[in-house]
Design a protein around this motif. Sequence first.
Motif, short mmCIF file in Angstrom:
data_model
loop_
_atom_site.label_atom_id
_atom_site.label_comp_id
_atom_site.label_asym_id
_atom_site.label_seq_id
_atom_site.Cartn_x
_atom_site.Cartn_y
_atom_site.Cartn_z
N MET A 143 0.84 -1.19 0.00
CA MET A 143 0.00 0.00 0.00
C MET A 143 0.87 1.25 0.00
N ASN A 144 0.60 2.16 -0.93
CA ASN A 144 1.28 3.45 -0.96
C ASN A 144 0.25 4.56 -0.77
N ILE A 145 0.61 5.56 0.02
CA ILE A 145 -0.29 6.69 0.28
C ILE A 145 0.46 7.98 -0.04
N HIS A 146 -0.08 8.76 -0.94
CA HIS A 146 0.54 10.02 -1.37
C HIS A 146 -0.41 11.18 -1.07
N VAL A 147 0.13 12.31 -0.63
CA VAL A 147 -0.69 13.48 -0.31
C VAL A 147 -0.12 14.70 -1.03
N VAL A 173 -7.40 22.81 -1.51
CA VAL A 173 -7.78 21.47 -1.09
C VAL A 173 -6.54 20.60 -0.94
N VAL A 174 -6.72 19.47 -0.29
CA VAL A 174 -5.65 18.47 -0.14
C VAL A 174 -6.19 17.15 -0.66
N ARG A 175 -5.40 16.49 -1.51
CA ARG A 175 -5.82 15.21 -2.08
C ARG A 175 -4.90 14.09 -1.61
N VAL A 176 -5.52 12.97 -1.33
CA VAL A 176 -4.81 11.75 -0.94
C VAL A 176 -5.02 10.70 -2.02
N THR A 177 -3.93 10.06 -2.44
CA THR A 177 -4.00 8.95 -3.39
C THR A 177 -3.49 7.69 -2.70
N ILE A 178 -4.29 6.63 -2.73
CA ILE A 178 -3.90 5.35 -2.15
C ILE A 178 -3.79 4.33 -3.29
N GLU A 179 -2.67 3.62 -3.31
CA GLU A 179 -2.45 2.59 -4.33
C GLU A 179 -2.31 1.23 -3.65
N GLN A 180 -3.04 0.27 -4.15
CA GLN A 180 -2.97 -1.10 -3.62
C GLN A 180 -3.28 -2.07 -4.75
N PHE A 229 -0.72 -2.32 7.44
CA PHE A 229 -0.87 -3.11 6.22
C PHE A 229 0.29 -4.09 6.06
N ASN A 230 1.50 -3.62 6.32
CA ASN A 230 2.69 -4.47 6.17
C ASN A 230 2.72 -5.59 7.21
N LYS A 231 1.99 -5.40 8.32
CA LYS A 231 1.92 -6.43 9.35
C LYS A 231 0.79 -7.42 9.09
N GLY A 232 0.11 -7.26 7.94
CA GLY A 232 -0.91 -8.23 7.57
C GLY A 232 -2.34 -7.74 7.67
N GLU A 233 -2.55 -6.47 8.11
CA GLU A 233 -3.89 -5.92 8.19
C GLU A 233 -4.25 -5.35 6.82
N THR A 234 -4.76 -6.20 5.93
CA THR A 234 -5.00 -5.79 4.54
C THR A 234 -6.47 -5.56 4.22
N ASN A 235 -7.35 -5.84 5.19
CA ASN A 235 -8.78 -5.63 4.96
C ASN A 235 -9.11 -4.14 5.05
#
Length: 328
Positions: free
Chosen positions: A1-5, A28-35, A72-78
């Motif tokens: 998971m990558n999170i960009h602001v 405004v502020v935008r967040v982009t999440i990639e998975q 997420f890296n510890k396995g919490e992917t839901n």
Amino acid sequence: MNIHVEPVTIAMATPFRISRGSRTECHVVRVTIEQSGVSAQGECTPYPRYGESVESVITTISQAAHELKGLFNKGETNLVSLREKLQAILPAGAARNAIDCAMWNLQAKLRGKQHSQDLFELPTSIVTAMTVSINTPEAMANQTRNYIEQGAKLLKVKLDGEQVIERVRAVREAAGDAMIVLDANEAWQDLDLEATFAALAPLNITMIEQPLPSNNDSKLKDIPHPIPLCADESCHTRQQLHKLVGKYEMVNIKLDKTGGLTEALLLAEEAKRLKFALMSGCMLGTSLAMRAALPIAVQSKVVDLDGPVLLGQDVEPALVYREGEIIL
């Protein structure tokens, strides 16, 4: 998971004035999440009234992103579970809203849909308010006539503490049978409210939003108001609702206040249980922010999601605004 602001500045189509001042730009502020090769966005509008700035919101988002990526890296992917944990990581406000809505958007895309709104049942169109900015009575009447000519069915009239009756009367005369709601943005503390409410009553006003500052609205319990009152600055999350009983008949749900759609849905449910009518509102923002609020809009008596109409440009794909409605 990558999170960009990232911050984004957008010019207003025309200067926009409320009781706290005039604006020519929207920040405004935008967040982009990639998975899993899928990218999704959320947008928030930091609000100085609540102690927020673009810089403070970006800092807060960056810190929360680090914690979320660690989970997420510890396995919490839901995503649903991560979104629930986000509610504890960040307080309500613009920063949490951007991340929360990006997560909803990502959830929709991972299910093969385009927008988070596609996870809900929505009608083909929703009537939204068109905003009349503070100006002289004549200028406000002219703006109203322009909206009516474009098919507007609902007008939200911004007011400060000056020329209230004159301005509203001018708008009502220009508006014909259109529904009108008034937004004082906490600016009526120096007015005789009982007399003001009585003078407005014959003008067929549907609702008055936040006439007094949120820290001084207890007196509303003792003032007769023939026009229903709506809490905006006084209502952010479910925690404030019990304090609003007896003062207001409606609550304005804005995702930048609730900290995202997750809390907004819970707030709507609890507000209806307490017999409050709902309003769906927004800060200035693009279609990205308005789409996220549609699941609240569909539950609301009054919808005010015209943010993109006031801007000089919008995101793609943009929502379609036609004859006072959002076309879905």
